[in-house]
Structures are given as structure tokens and as C-alpha cells.
Design a protein around this motif. Structure first.
Motif, PDB file in Angstrom:
ATOM      1  N   GLY A 101       0.812  -1.211   0.000  1.00  0.00           N
ATOM      2  CA  GLY A 101       0.000   0.000   0.000  1.00  0.00           C
ATOM      3  C   GLY A 101       0.842   1.256   0.000  1.00  0.00           C
ATOM      4  O   GLY A 101       0.581   2.202  -0.752  1.00  0.00           O
ATOM      5  N   ARG A 102       1.878   1.274   0.822  1.00  0.00           N
ATOM      6  CA  ARG A 102       2.748   2.446   0.886  1.00  0.00           C
ATOM      7  C   ARG A 102       3.466   2.685  -0.447  1.00  0.00           C
ATOM      8  O   ARG A 102       3.576   3.818  -0.913  1.00  0.00           O
ATOM      9  CB  ARG A 102       3.771   2.263   2.010  1.00  0.00           C
ATOM     10  N   ALA A 103       3.944   1.617  -1.056  1.00  0.00           N
ATOM     11  CA  ALA A 103       4.650   1.752  -2.332  1.00  0.00           C
ATOM     12  C   ALA A 103       3.713   2.262  -3.418  1.00  0.00           C
ATOM     13  O   ALA A 103       4.080   3.131  -4.221  1.00  0.00           O
ATOM     14  CB  ALA A 103       5.257   0.406  -2.732  1.00  0.00           C
ATOM     15  N   TYR A 104       2.495   1.745  -3.445  1.00  0.00           N
ATOM     16  CA  TYR A 104       1.523   2.173  -4.457  1.00  0.00           C
ATOM     17  C   TYR A 104       1.133   3.632  -4.245  1.00  0.00           C
ATOM     18  O   TYR A 104       1.004   4.403  -5.198  1.00  0.00           O
ATOM     19  CB  TYR A 104       0.289   1.277  -4.388  1.00  0.00           C
ATOM     20  N   LEU A 105       0.958   4.027  -2.984  1.00  0.00           N
ATOM     21  CA  LEU A 105       0.621   5.414  -2.655  1.00  0.00           C
ATOM     22  C   LEU A 105       1.725   6.352  -3.117  1.00  0.00           C
ATOM     23  O   LEU A 105       1.469   7.385  -3.742  1.00  0.00           O
ATOM     24  CB  LEU A 105       0.414   5.547  -1.142  1.00  0.00           C
ATOM     25  N   SER A 106       2.965   5.987  -2.810  1.00  0.00           N
ATOM     26  CA  SER A 106       4.102   6.833  -3.169  1.00  0.00           C
ATOM     27  C   SER A 106       4.235   6.986  -4.681  1.00  0.00           C
ATOM     28  O   SER A 106       4.526   8.074  -5.189  1.00  0.00           O
ATOM     29  CB  SER A 106       5.394   6.242  -2.597  1.00  0.00           C
ATOM     30  N   LYS A 107       3.983   5.924  -5.413  1.00  0.00           N
ATOM     31  CA  LYS A 107       4.160   5.943  -6.870  1.00  0.00           C
ATOM     32  C   LYS A 107       3.046   6.696  -7.582  1.00  0.00           C
ATOM     33  O   LYS A 107       3.300   7.422  -8.558  1.00  0.00           O
ATOM     34  CB  LYS A 107       4.226   4.502  -7.396  1.00  0.00           C
ATOM     35  N   ASN A 108       1.821   6.559  -7.103  1.00  0.00           N
ATOM     36  CA  ASN A 108       0.672   7.043  -7.865  1.00  0.00           C
ATOM     37  C   ASN A 108      -0.053   8.235  -7.261  1.00  0.00           C
ATOM     38  O   ASN A 108      -0.804   8.913  -7.981  1.00  0.00           O
ATOM     39  CB  ASN A 108      -0.338   5.904  -8.050  1.00  0.00           C
ATOM     40  N   TYR A 109       0.123   8.508  -5.988  1.00  0.00           N
ATOM     41  CA  TYR A 109      -0.662   9.559  -5.327  1.00  0.00           C
ATOM     42  C   TYR A 109       0.221  10.498  -4.520  1.00  0.00           C
ATOM     43  O   TYR A 109      -0.128  10.911  -3.429  1.00  0.00           O
ATOM     44  CB  TYR A 109      -1.760   8.937  -4.456  1.00  0.00           C
ATOM     45  N   SER A 110       1.351  10.849  -5.093  1.00  0.00           N
ATOM     46  CA  SER A 110       2.247  11.790  -4.443  1.00  0.00           C
ATOM     47  C   SER A 110       1.772  13.216  -4.698  1.00  0.00           C
ATOM     48  O   SER A 110       1.100  13.497  -5.705  1.00  0.00           O
ATOM     49  CB  SER A 110       3.675  11.635  -4.969  1.00  0.00           C
ATOM     50  N   GLU A 111       2.138  14.114  -3.804  1.00  0.00           N
ATOM     51  CA  GLU A 111       1.797  15.529  -3.982  1.00  0.00           C
ATOM     52  C   GLU A 111       2.371  16.062  -5.291  1.00  0.00           C
ATOM     53  O   GLU A 111       1.682  16.747  -6.050  1.00  0.00           O
ATOM     54  CB  GLU A 111       2.331  16.346  -2.802  1.00  0.00           C
ATOM     55  N   GLN A 112       3.607  15.720  -5.585  1.00  0.00           N
ATOM     56  CA  GLN A 112       4.259  16.247  -6.784  1.00  0.00           C
ATOM     57  C   GLN A 112       3.545  15.794  -8.052  1.00  0.00           C
ATOM     58  O   GLN A 112       3.298  16.593  -8.966  1.00  0.00           O
ATOM     59  CB  GLN A 112       5.724  15.800  -6.835  1.00  0.00           C
ATOM     60  N   GLY A 113       3.191  14.511  -8.122  1.00  0.00           N
ATOM     61  CA  GLY A 113       2.534  14.005  -9.315  1.00  0.00           C
ATOM     62  C   GLY A 113       1.167  14.623  -9.547  1.00  0.00           C
ATOM     63  O   GLY A 113       0.818  14.994 -10.677  1.00  0.00           O
ATOM     64  N   VAL A 114       0.380  14.755  -8.470  1.00  0.00           N
ATOM     65  CA  VAL A 114      -0.953  15.341  -8.596  1.00  0.00           C
ATOM     66  C   VAL A 114      -0.849  16.814  -8.980  1.00  0.00           C
ATOM     67  O   VAL A 114      -1.583  17.315  -9.847  1.00  0.00           O
ATOM     68  CB  VAL A 114      -1.753  15.154  -7.291  1.00  0.00           C
ATOM     69  N   LEU A 115       0.081  17.537  -8.353  1.00  0.00           N
ATOM     70  CA  LEU A 115       0.246  18.952  -8.675  1.00  0.00           C
ATOM     71  C   LEU A 115       0.697  19.152 -10.122  1.00  0.00           C
ATOM     72  O   LEU A 115       0.261  20.090 -10.792  1.00  0.00           O
ATOM     73  CB  LEU A 115       1.250  19.599  -7.730  1.00  0.00           C
ATOM     74  N   ASN A 116       1.570  18.292 -10.594  1.00  0.00           N
ATOM     75  CA  ASN A 116       2.003  18.402 -11.990  1.00  0.00           C
ATOM     76  C   ASN A 116       0.824  18.267 -12.941  1.00  0.00           C
ATOM     77  O   ASN A 116       0.728  18.963 -13.967  1.00  0.00           O
ATOM     78  CB  ASN A 116       3.051  17.347 -12.303  1.00  0.00           C
ATOM     79  N   SER A 117      -0.100  17.381 -12.607  1.00  0.00           N
ATOM     80  CA  SER A 117      -1.293  17.208 -13.449  1.00  0.00           C
ATOM     81  C   SER A 117      -2.162  18.472 -13.436  1.00  0.00           C
ATOM     82  O   SER A 117      -2.671  18.885 -14.477  1.00  0.00           O
ATOM     83  CB  SER A 117      -2.107  16.010 -12.960  1.00  0.00           C
ATOM     84  N   TYR A 118      -2.335  19.074 -12.254  1.00  0.00           N
ATOM     85  CA  TYR A 118      -3.089  20.330 -12.181  1.00  0.00           C
ATOM     86  C   TYR A 118      -2.363  21.444 -12.927  1.00  0.00           C
ATOM     87  O   TYR A 118      -2.989  22.276 -13.592  1.00  0.00           O
ATOM     88  CB  TYR A 118      -3.350  20.726 -10.730  1.00  0.00           C
ATOM     89  N   ASP A 119      -1.046  21.502 -12.807  1.00  0.00           N
ATOM     90  CA  ASP A 119      -0.268  22.508 -13.528  1.00  0.00           C
ATOM     91  C   ASP A 119      -0.554  22.451 -15.025  1.00  0.00           C
ATOM     92  O   ASP A 119      -0.821  23.465 -15.676  1.00  0.00           O
ATOM     93  CB  ASP A 119       1.239  22.280 -13.315  1.00  0.00           C
ATOM     94  N   LEU A 120      -0.478  21.233 -15.583  1.00  0.00           N
ATOM     95  CA  LEU A 120      -0.659  21.068 -17.027  1.00  0.00           C
ATOM     96  C   LEU A 120      -2.075  21.429 -17.463  1.00  0.00           C
ATOM     97  O   LEU A 120      -2.273  22.032 -18.507  1.00  0.00           O
ATOM     98  CB  LEU A 120      -0.329  19.634 -17.419  1.00  0.00           C
TER      99      LEU A 120
END
Length: 352
Positions: free
Chosen positions: A329-348
Motif C-alpha cells: 500500500g505504501r509503495a503504491y501510494l508513493s508511486k501514484n498519489y504523491s503531492e508532486q505528481g498530482v500537482l504536476n497534473s493540475y499545472d498542465l
């Protein structure tokens, strides 16, 4: 070409009419994260929201009365649009369907988005919405199936803040819970689809050393207390009320339980992984999308109390399964639901 807000900080307006729950927690969390990237924000919210001061730490907050009067609605929407122009925002994001009727008209100097964390309920108030953002594919699939243009529908999910390294768990004794008990924790509003009744029924079918912490409030609270009394588990089912910060409770629990029937995402699954808990859930749309059975959590059919009982028993009796689910669970969370990844999607999306 898309503009990266992290490279060129802009201005963003929010309209949020919510009360207090998981959606409101994520709103504050996302706004804070955007502010760290240099995005200036203004938010129009109802008066006396319990999270108002937390939001105001990084966002210009405007408290308003949102009238149901058709005539007053036009005046209020005009006032919001005027304030947004004065603030200088070129993008406005509404949060959930009730915010759609207050969005300014889109145009050359204004783009409008509506973020959905729940199922769409029709588009009759979406006249000023240009694009939808859903936090799960199923939300967007339903919207497109109902007639929303697919090229104006986007999936961007949630993220959670890492827990502080020095976070202390609550003292179990303060909640009449033995130190050696297996504690199941379920969080949310006491409404039908959250199925707090299944959490109670699960405890009633398990040994005496299994307890449940039910965190939240709502219309069905008294009904659930009556059910616990009827099943003879009032000493093992603990109603802890709404907690602004449930993290110390999560850290003191043993298993995150998500027995919901109609869960679009399941923020509590993310919270459970974040707290290092194994997750047991029913296979409603969100948890089914998030969880890989046997690797990041355990799934059973919706409404199946015996399936939940079997999952808890499996965790208790199978050496190593807990650690495997926690690590997965922790590994999946880190890979797919990180602050940086979500913010990058909002940025774009918002900066395009």
C-alpha cells in the motif's frame, strides 16, 4: 502549449460550498500545495466553516452567503465574478456540483473547471463549466456516458500529506480500548452508503479482542448506536465523533476498514496506506480501482459481512500478510498519489 504553473506562478479562484469532510480536507491540502508552488489564490466559501482559518494561512478567503433565490443568485454570481477579475485570476475552479451555479462565465480571460469527487447528478447547472475534473475514472466515465464531452473531462486523483515523524498515537485507554485489542477503524459521515452497520456487524461476529473505532458524525449516528446495543457490542464499538485530525487515531489502530457501498474514490484508503495500516474494503468503485487484492489490500463483495469477517480473520491468522499489505500500500501510494505528481497534473491542465 501547456504552461507550467510551477515555472510561471499564476492566480486561481476557488468556489467551495462544502461543510466539513474528506473533500474539504483535500481542498485545503491542494490549495496549500499550490501556494507552495507560488500560485496566488482566492476562495469563496460559506460563512463559519471550521477549516476557514487553516485555508486562510495561504489563501485569500472571502466568506459569502449563497442564496437560493433565483434573482439573488445572479447578483451574487456577478459579485463573485467582479471580485475574481479584481483579484486577477484567469482560472476558476468550482468544487462539487453545488458550486457550478456560481461560476463566472468563461471567455478569453477566464477558464472554468468543476472538480467532482462524487457521481455527477446531471448538468442542468453546468452552463458556465468548461471542463470537468473527476478524482476517479469512474466519475468521468459516468459523466461522459451521461453526455459530457470526453475531450473536456479529465481524471486527477488525490494525494495525502505524509504523517509527521514525531506523530504520537492516541492513548487507547482514553477510549476504553484494551492495549492488546485488534482495532478496526472506519471514518466518514454516518450516512447509508458508508455502511457503518457492516463495521458493527463485523465486530459482532469476531472474537472479544476485536474492537472498532468509528470516527465521524451524521444522521445515522443514533441508529448505529442502537445497532451496537442490539448486537451486544457496545463495549467493543466506540463512537469517537468527528475528528479534525484523525491521524493519531489511525496510528493507534491496527486495520483500516472501508465497507462502503458506493464510494467514488475512498480517501480513507489513501489515509490508511499513509498511516501504515493494512486495508480491508468492499469492492465499491473507488476501492476496487485503488486496491489490488492480496497485494495492497483485501477486497470482498459489497454488503458481505462474512467477507469482511474473513478478511480480518485472514489478517490475524496469516503470518506476514499484514507486512505485505502495508508495504504494498505504501509503495503504491508513493508511486501514484504523491503531492508532486498530482500537482504536476493540475499545472498542465489549469495552466494550459
Amino acid at each position: 502549449m501547456a504552461t507550467d504553473l510551477s515555472a510561471q506562478p499564476g492566480k486561481l479562484a476557488h468556489i467551495h460550498l462544502g461543510v466539513d469532510g474528506g473533500a474539504e480536507k483535500f481542498f485545503v491540502r491542494l490549495s496549500r500545495a499550490l501556494a507552495k508552488r507560488g500560485v496566488e489564490q482566492v476562495a469563496f466559501i460559506r460563512k463559519d466553516r471550521p477549516w476557514r482559518n487553516e485555508l486562510a494561512e495561504h489563501c485569500d478567503v472571502r466568506e459569502m452567503t449563497f442564496s437560493r433565490s433565483h434573482i439573488k443568485r445572479h447578483v451574487i454570481r456577478w459579485n463573485i465574478a467582479r471580485q475574481i477579475r479584481q483579484f486577477g485570476a484567469g482560472v476558476t475552479m468550482g468544487w462539487m456540483s453545488p458550486a457550478s451555479k456560481w461560476l463566472p462565465k468563461p471567455g478569453p480571460d477566464m477558464r472554468t473547471f468543476l472538480r467532482l469527487g462524487d457521481w455527477p447528478d446531471g448538468f442542468h447547472t453546468y452552463g458556465n463549466v468548461q471542463d470537468l475534473i473527476g478524482n476517479t475514472p469512474e466519475i468521468i466515465r459516468q459523466a461522459v456516458e451521461m453526455g459530457w464531452p470526453a475531450d473536456r473531462a479529465h481524471v486527477i486523483s488525490n494525494f495525502v500529506d505524509p504523517l509527521p515523524a514525531d506523530l504520537q498515537p492516541v492513548n487507547r485507554a482514553d477510549y476504553n480500548t484494551p492495549e492488546d485489542a485488534t482495532v478496526l477503524i472506519h471514518l466518514g459521515r454516518f450516512v447509508r452508503r458508508k455502511r457503518f452497520d457492516l463495521a458493527i456487524e463485523t465486530v459482532a461476529r469476531l472474537p472479544q479482542n476485536v474492537h472498532a473505532w468509528l470516527i465521524g458524525d451524521g444522521d445515522l449516528m443514533e441508529d448505529m448506536k442502537a445497532l451496537a446495543a442490539e448486537r451486544g457490542v457496545t463495549d467493543r464499538v466506540h463512537f469517537l465523533g468527528w475528528q479534525r485530525n484523525p491521524s493519531p487515531f489511525l496510528k493507534a489502530a491496527d486495520i483500516l476498514l472501508c465497507p462502503t457501498d458506493e464510494e467514488p474514490l475512498g480517501n480513507i484508503v489513501l489515509e490508511g496506506w499513509n498511516a501504515g495500516l493494512p486495508v480491508i474494503a468492499t469492492a465499491s468503485p473507488g476501492p476496487s480501482w485503488l486496491i489490488e487484492h492480496g497485494k495492497t489490500g483485501l477486497l470482498s463483495p459489497c454488503g458481505d459481512v462474512e467477507g469482511l469477517v474473513g478478511s480480518v480473520t485472514n489478517l490475524q491468522e496469516t503470518p506476514g500478510l499484514r507486512a505485505e499489505l502495508v508495504d504494498g500500500g505504501r509503495a503504491y501510494l508513493s508511486k501514484n498519489y504523491s503531492e508532486q505528481g498530482v500537482l504536476n497534473s493540475y499545472d498542465l491542465l489549469l495552466g494550459s
